[in-house]
Design a protein around this motif. Structure first.
Motif, mmCIF file in Angstrom:
data_model
loop_
_atom_site.group_PDB
_atom_site.id
_atom_site.type_symbol
_atom_site.label_atom_id
_atom_site.label_comp_id
_atom_site.label_asym_id
_atom_site.label_seq_id
_atom_site.Cartn_x
_atom_site.Cartn_y
_atom_site.Cartn_z
ATOM 1 N N GLU B 22 0.813 -1.201 0.000
ATOM 2 C CA GLU B 22 0.000 0.000 0.000
ATOM 3 C C GLU B 22 0.855 1.262 0.000
ATOM 4 O O GLU B 22 1.979 1.272 0.524
ATOM 5 N N ASN B 31 -3.906 9.927 -9.568
ATOM 6 C CA ASN B 31 -3.346 8.761 -10.266
ATOM 7 C C ASN B 31 -1.948 8.988 -10.845
ATOM 8 O O ASN B 31 -1.479 8.179 -11.653
ATOM 9 N N ALA B 51 -0.813 4.750 -11.968
ATOM 10 C CA ALA B 51 -1.472 3.972 -10.918
ATOM 11 C C ALA B 51 -1.859 2.557 -11.319
ATOM 12 O O ALA B 51 -1.839 1.648 -10.484
ATOM 13 N N ASN B 52 -2.223 2.342 -12.593
ATOM 14 C CA ASN B 52 -2.743 1.024 -12.958
ATOM 15 C C ASN B 52 -2.331 0.532 -14.336
ATOM 16 O O ASN B 52 -2.862 -0.486 -14.815
ATOM 17 N N GLY B 64 -1.768 -2.652 -10.486
ATOM 18 C CA GLY B 64 -1.873 -1.497 -9.604
ATOM 19 C C GLY B 64 -3.301 -0.989 -9.592
ATOM 20 O O GLY B 64 -4.033 -1.136 -10.571
ATOM 21 N N SER B 65 -3.688 -0.399 -8.476
ATOM 22 C CA SER B 65 -5.027 0.159 -8.355
ATOM 23 C C SER B 65 -5.000 1.317 -7.385
ATOM 24 O O SER B 65 -3.990 1.582 -6.727
ATOM 25 N N GLY B 66 -6.141 1.979 -7.297
ATOM 26 C CA GLY B 66 -6.274 3.063 -6.338
ATOM 27 C C GLY B 66 -6.682 4.362 -6.985
ATOM 28 O O GLY B 66 -6.785 4.476 -8.212
ATOM 29 N N SER B 67 -6.904 5.347 -6.146
ATOM 30 C CA SER B 67 -7.263 6.683 -6.603
ATOM 31 C C SER B 67 -7.130 7.641 -5.432
ATOM 32 O O SER B 67 -6.996 7.201 -4.277
ATOM 33 N N TYR B 71 -3.284 4.018 -2.836
ATOM 34 C CA TYR B 71 -2.897 3.198 -3.978
ATOM 35 C C TYR B 71 -2.309 1.885 -3.492
ATOM 36 O O TYR B 71 -1.817 1.788 -2.368
ATOM 37 N N CYS B 88 6.937 3.123 -4.235
ATOM 38 C CA CYS B 88 5.962 3.935 -4.959
ATOM 39 C C CYS B 88 6.550 5.332 -5.145
ATOM 40 O O CYS B 88 7.465 5.742 -4.420
ATOM 41 N N GLN B 90 5.174 9.432 -6.437
ATOM 42 C CA GLN B 90 4.182 10.311 -7.028
ATOM 43 C C GLN B 90 4.888 11.285 -7.961
ATOM 44 O O GLN B 90 5.961 11.804 -7.644
#
Lengths: 117, 107
Positions: B22, B31, B51-52, B64-67, B71, B88, B90
């Motif tokens: 996570e 994202n 992100a995905n 990958g997933s999330g918003s 994430y 990770c 950003q």
């Protein structure tokens, strides 16, 4: 294919200046941004700065007073210079290409630099 | 600067297992997130962007997933070659910032 390769001294004296070169191939420095990132042994990644494709630069505010990034497009090289080195600057230095969306899609193999007398 | 909080710091899993890592951003990053894999003595390699989206050549067991600010990276059917550290990052806002990393080991 896209390649980046860092080069420079493995050992630097305290208070001296570090000079590193990132030689790239497979893409143009005038089309892609190139970043410098460092990683202390066993620790996380710290962004240092960027050479924008247009030729300007941005730096990590914590390093800005000591750091300079430049380039020679004719040689496909990006340069990093950092002065007043201390033991905490002992780390592996990477250059990385910024992809279209902002990620770092290709990295060099890294160069380990030790600051010691 | 946007802070990235990654968890867990270390993880031990068995071959064939599914693992999830996570990453939480201190504000919405829309994202603008990438995941990297770093094997011992090697440079980070891009796995996931936006992100995905799977980077070229990355096995489909990675996803990958999330918003917003939350994430995750999922590895299905863990393989021995997945032993590595995962970070990770950003890139929505400058400066780009990284999570502290997750070290994945085999149980």
């Amino acid at each position: 294919q896209v390649q980046l390769m860092e080069s420079g001294p493995g050992l630097v004296q305290p208070s001296e200046t570090l000079s590193l070169t990132c030689t790239v191939s497979g893409f143009s420095l005038t089309s892609y941004n190139v970043h410098w990132v460092r990683q202390p042994p066993g620790k996380g990644l710290e962004w240092m700065g960027v050479m924008w494709s247009g030729g300007s630069t941005d730096y990590n505010s914590a390093l800005k007073s000591r750091l300079s990034i430049s380039r020679d497009t004719s040689k496909n090289q990006v340069f990093l210079k950092m002065n007043s080195l201390q033991s905490e600057d002992t780390t592996t230095y990477y250059c990385a290409r910024e992809g279209i969306v902002g990620d770092f899609d290709y990295w060099g193999q890294g160069v380990m630099v030790t600051v010691s007398s | 600067d946007i802070q990235m909080t990654q968890s867990p710091a270390s993880l031990s899993a068995s071959l064939g297992e599914t693992v999830t890592i996570e990453c939480r951003a201190s504000e919405d990053i829309y994202n603008g997130l990438a995941w990297y894999q770093q094997k011992p003595g090697k440079s980070p390699q891009l796995l996931i962007y936006n992100a995905n989206s799977l980077h070229t050549g990355v096995p489909s067991r990675f996803s990958g997933s999330g918003s917003g600010t939350q994430y995750s990276l999922k590895i299905n059917s863990l393989q021995s070659e997945d032993v590595a550290s995962y970070f990770c990052q950003q890139y929505y806002d400058y400066p780009p910032t990284f999570g502290a990393g997750t070290k994945l080991e085999l149980k």
